[in-house]
Design an enzyme around this catalytic site. Structure first.
Site, PDB file in Angstrom:
ATOM      1  N   LYS A 183       0.851  -1.191   0.000  1.00 20.28           N
ATOM      2  CA  LYS A 183       0.000   0.000   0.000  1.00 20.28           C
ATOM      3  C   LYS A 183       0.884   1.237   0.000  1.00 20.28           C
ATOM      4  O   LYS A 183       1.631   1.490   0.956  1.00 20.28           O
ATOM      5  CB  LYS A 183      -0.929  -0.008   1.216  1.00 20.28           C
TER       6      LYS A 183
ATOM      7  N   LYS B 133      -2.220  -1.586  -3.743  1.00 18.18           N
ATOM      8  CA  LYS B 133      -3.028  -0.365  -3.744  1.00 18.18           C
ATOM      9  C   LYS B 133      -2.104   0.838  -3.853  1.00 18.18           C
ATOM     10  O   LYS B 133      -1.113   0.911  -3.112  1.00 18.18           O
ATOM     11  CB  LYS B 133      -3.853  -0.302  -2.450  1.00 18.18           C
TER      12      LYS B 133
END
Length: 326
Positions: free
Chosen positions: A195, A248
């Site tokens: 992330k 992400k």
């Protein structure tokens, strides 16, 4: 003189021929649809930066879920927006927290739906960070205890998958141990393993009302310039017991999706984040792009990069377009 060359166009001569040799496909079961549950009543508020995405209160959840099911979506990712927030995000792990209430409701009325519970503190803390804070420092180990409590509360409520997004070191190990100790050995962890500290999260912070009140998240989320760091993050999560690996954001990190797919034997999930959604919606509303073809090309590109599943706000539209093409 007779030329010798390959005739690649032979496999592109018609729509049926192209479909016959198509390598990657988008299906409704590939999608996980994010859902923002707002504590309170009579709330169905469209997120201004994300047309078509709504915050909904529990009294509007039935209609929202009926619409989701009607589109053919089989999995939802739940985010909660509480009325009250405090320094340690108590409503995240309270048995009557908004995600736990929504989970029980969905499981009772839509038992076939897979519920993925976002396990973080940022929507529940008054400072907006994903862990405990001391001065201007985000505390790692002290935060793990609260994240474990949150995961166990979500599992007790009926969540099918726990998805920790906090990026604290050791969060998968701590949550796996906590779930196992509480008897939830069969509940998988969908880790936000890779992330990045991205500029593409802006609209989400409006939707989830979880923007940090000071500083940023660069001390715990990843530097967008780094590739090898993604290997380290994913490798540690696999060793600690993750069952899925999330990358992400999506579009700017397709190379990372392919890296993760090539190096780890777990399902890979890509998060097509709010900023990506907002850009396409804005361009389409201005008539600058064809929304349907742009979205479907983007989604199939994510599958081609190696994603098994896609978390996306486009899920309803994409399912409708897939049905129209049948």
């Amino acid at each position: 003189m007779e030329l010798q060359f390959q005739r690649h166009r032979r496999l592109r001569t018609s729509a049926n021929m192209r479909a016959l040799v198509r390598e990657n496909h988008i299906r409704p079961e590939d999608f996980i649809y994010p859902l923002f549950i707002y504590e309170g009543e009579n709330i169905r508020k469209e997120v201004s930066s994300m047309p078509g995405v709504f915050q909904v209160s529990m009294d509007n959840l039935q209609a929202e879920m009926e619409d989701i099911v009607a589109h053919g979506i089989r999995s939802v990712l739940l985010f909660g927006i509480p009325i009250t927030k405090d320094a340690c995000g108590t409503q995240a792990f309270h048995d009557h927290g908004i995600v736990q209430i929504a989970t029980r409701y969905i499981k009772e009325h839509f038992p076939e739906i897979i519920i993925v519970a976002d396990t973080c503190l940022c929507e529940y803390t008054d400072h907006g960070h994903c862990g405990m804070v001391e001065g201007d420092k985000i505390l790692n180990d002290e935060s793990l205890d609260l994240l474990v409590k949150t995961a166990v509360a979500q599992a007790k409520a009926g969540a099918d998958i726990i998805a920790p997004s906090n990026m604290m070191d050791g969060f998968v190990a701590a949550i796996r141990a906590g779930l196992d100790e509480a008897g939830f050995t069969e509940i998988p962890i969908m880790s936000y393993a890779v992330k990045y500290a991205s500029a593409f999260y802006g609209p989400f912070r409006e939707a989830a009302e979880g923007a940090p009140q000071f500083g940023d998240r660069k001390t715990y989320q990843m530097d967008p310039a780094n590739r090898l760091e993604a290997f380290r993050e994913a490798e540690s999560d696999v060793a600690e017991g993750a069952d899925f690996l999330i990358v992400k954001p999506g579009m700017p990190y397709l190379d990372i999706v392919r890296d993760v797919k090539n190096n780890f034997n777990l399902p890979v999930v890509i998060y097509n984040v709010s900023g990506e959604y907002a850009m396409i919606k804005a361009a389409a509303q201005n008539g600058w792009i064809d929304e349907k073809n742009t979205v479907m090309e983007m989604l199939v590109g994510m599958k081609r990069a190696g994603a098994d599943l896609i978390i996306t706000y486009h899920a309803k539209d994409a399912c409708r377009w897939l049905k129209e093409a049948e």
